[in-house]
Design a protein around this motif. Structure first.
Motif, PDB file in Angstrom:
ATOM      1  N   SER A 190      -1.886  -2.593   6.921  1.00  0.00           N
ATOM      2  CA  SER A 190      -1.793  -1.342   6.173  1.00  0.00           C
ATOM      3  C   SER A 190      -1.129  -0.278   7.039  1.00  0.00           C
ATOM      4  CB  SER A 190      -3.188  -0.872   5.749  1.00  0.00           C
ATOM      5  OG  SER A 190      -3.152   0.445   5.248  1.00  0.00           O
ATOM      6  N   ASP A 236       0.823  -1.205   0.000  1.00  0.00           N
ATOM      7  CA  ASP A 236       0.000   0.000   0.000  1.00  0.00           C
ATOM      8  C   ASP A 236       0.863   1.263   0.000  1.00  0.00           C
ATOM      9  OD1 ASP A 236       0.877  -0.535   2.602  1.00  0.00           O
ATOM     10  OD2 ASP A 236      -0.833   0.486   3.517  1.00  0.00           O
ATOM     11  N   ASP A 278      -1.001  -5.409  -1.293  1.00  0.00           N
ATOM     12  CA  ASP A 278      -0.890  -6.116  -0.025  1.00  0.00           C
ATOM     13  C   ASP A 278       0.574  -6.081   0.378  1.00  0.00           C
ATOM     14  OD1 ASP A 278       0.648  -8.395  -0.939  1.00  0.00           O
ATOM     15  OD2 ASP A 278      -1.190  -9.263  -1.723  1.00  0.00           O
TER      16      ASP A 278
END
Length: 299
Positions: free
Chosen positions: A227, A102, A130
């Motif tokens: 994330s 990300d 990912d």
């Protein structure tokens, strides 16, 4: 129609167009005798004379003129279709699939692609974000984006971004309550915000280095994410220490909302690289993506 008929018809068209065996033979890259023999064989198979030959000129007979007017546009159409097909092959079109983190997507890949994709309406890009290390061949990705040190040696790697580092940060509220770590080992006694690694299923071991000494620390805490973006919000709200790419938190540090810790232990990583199999021929679409992402600045 036999295969030799097609070739002989093409040769007939060239002679009829040039009205000369000499010029036609030169254009076709063959000898006059070979060309003349081929036309005679075609006339024998068709049972009609196509050309009238004199010592100085060549002209089509009535049958030859009829044949010329009938088949010349058809062959021209085939040639045009083949030209269009080659242009389609060379035109950047189709889908390019990339796997990336990300952070790479937000800070490196999308900002660069956004500036060029508008010029390629037939080019589609699929970005799968990912934090895992995908097998790009087995999972049918055209390429992946990872740190240079993580790319396998049998892959072609193109640098697409500068070096960057992770920074351990926490809110002033957290540090006031729990104190600030002075060594990476101190993190074991702190509440940390973990990163789940998609490929291996475990948590990322925070990597530090100072004076040639490398340390990997497995931290623990109430929260874990896959994330970086949501980790920042958790750190801002006092949920612990997070280890975040520097460019994502520098504004919060400048504003005093987050404070860095262990900065002298945080060393730069080799920047992001686009990687793909060396045996794969690069498509025009992939070439556009590679050129758009290529890093043209300093290390």
């Amino acid at each position: 129609m036999q295969r030799e008929d097609v070739k002989d018809l093409l040769w007939f068209l060239e002679v009829a167009k040039e009205q000369s065996f000499t010029k036609a033979a030169a254009n076709l890259g063959t000898s006059q005798s070979t060309l003349s023999h081929a036309i005679k064989q075609l006339e024998a198979r068709l049972g009609v004379r196509l050309l009238t030959r004199t010592t100085r000129s060549v002209a089509t007979t009535e049958a030859g003129e009829r044949l010329f007017r009938s088949i010349a546009p058809r062959f021209d159409g085939i040639e045009a279709d083949l030209t269009d097909l080659v242009a389609f092959r060379e035109k950047p079109s189709g889908t390019v699939r990339l796997t990336l983190s990300d952070h790479a997507l937000q800070t490196t890949v999308w900002p660069k692609l956004a500036r060029v994709l508008a010029g390629y309406a037939d080019l589609k890009v699929e970005l799968y974000a990912d934090n895992g290390m995908r097998n790009i061949v087995e999972e049918r990705f055209d390429a992946g984006v990872r740190l240079g040190e993580s790319v396998d040696k049998d892959m072609i790697a193109v640098r697409i971004g500068p070096d960057w580092r992770l920074r351990a940060v926490a809110s002033p509220k957290y540090l006031a309550a729990y104190g600030s770590p002075t060594t990476p080992q101190d993190l074991v006694g702190h509440v940390c915000i973990n990163t789940r690694q998609a490929t291996w299923g475990g948590f990322y071991a925070w990597e530090f280095e100072k004076d040639g000494r490398e340390l990997r620390v497995r931290v623990d805490g109430q929260l874990s994410f896959n994330s970086s973006i949501v980790q920042i919000d958790a750190a801002l709200n006092g949920y612990g220490i997070a280890y975040i790419p520097e460019d994502l938190v520098e504004e919060h540090i400048a504003a005093g909302k987050l404070q860095p810790v262990l900065d002298d232990w945080s060393q730069p990583f080799t920047g992001y690289h686009l990687y793909y199999p060396s045996r794969r021929q690069m498509s025009p679409a992939m070439a556009v993506v590679v050129d758009a992402l290529r890093h043209r600045g300093g290390a």
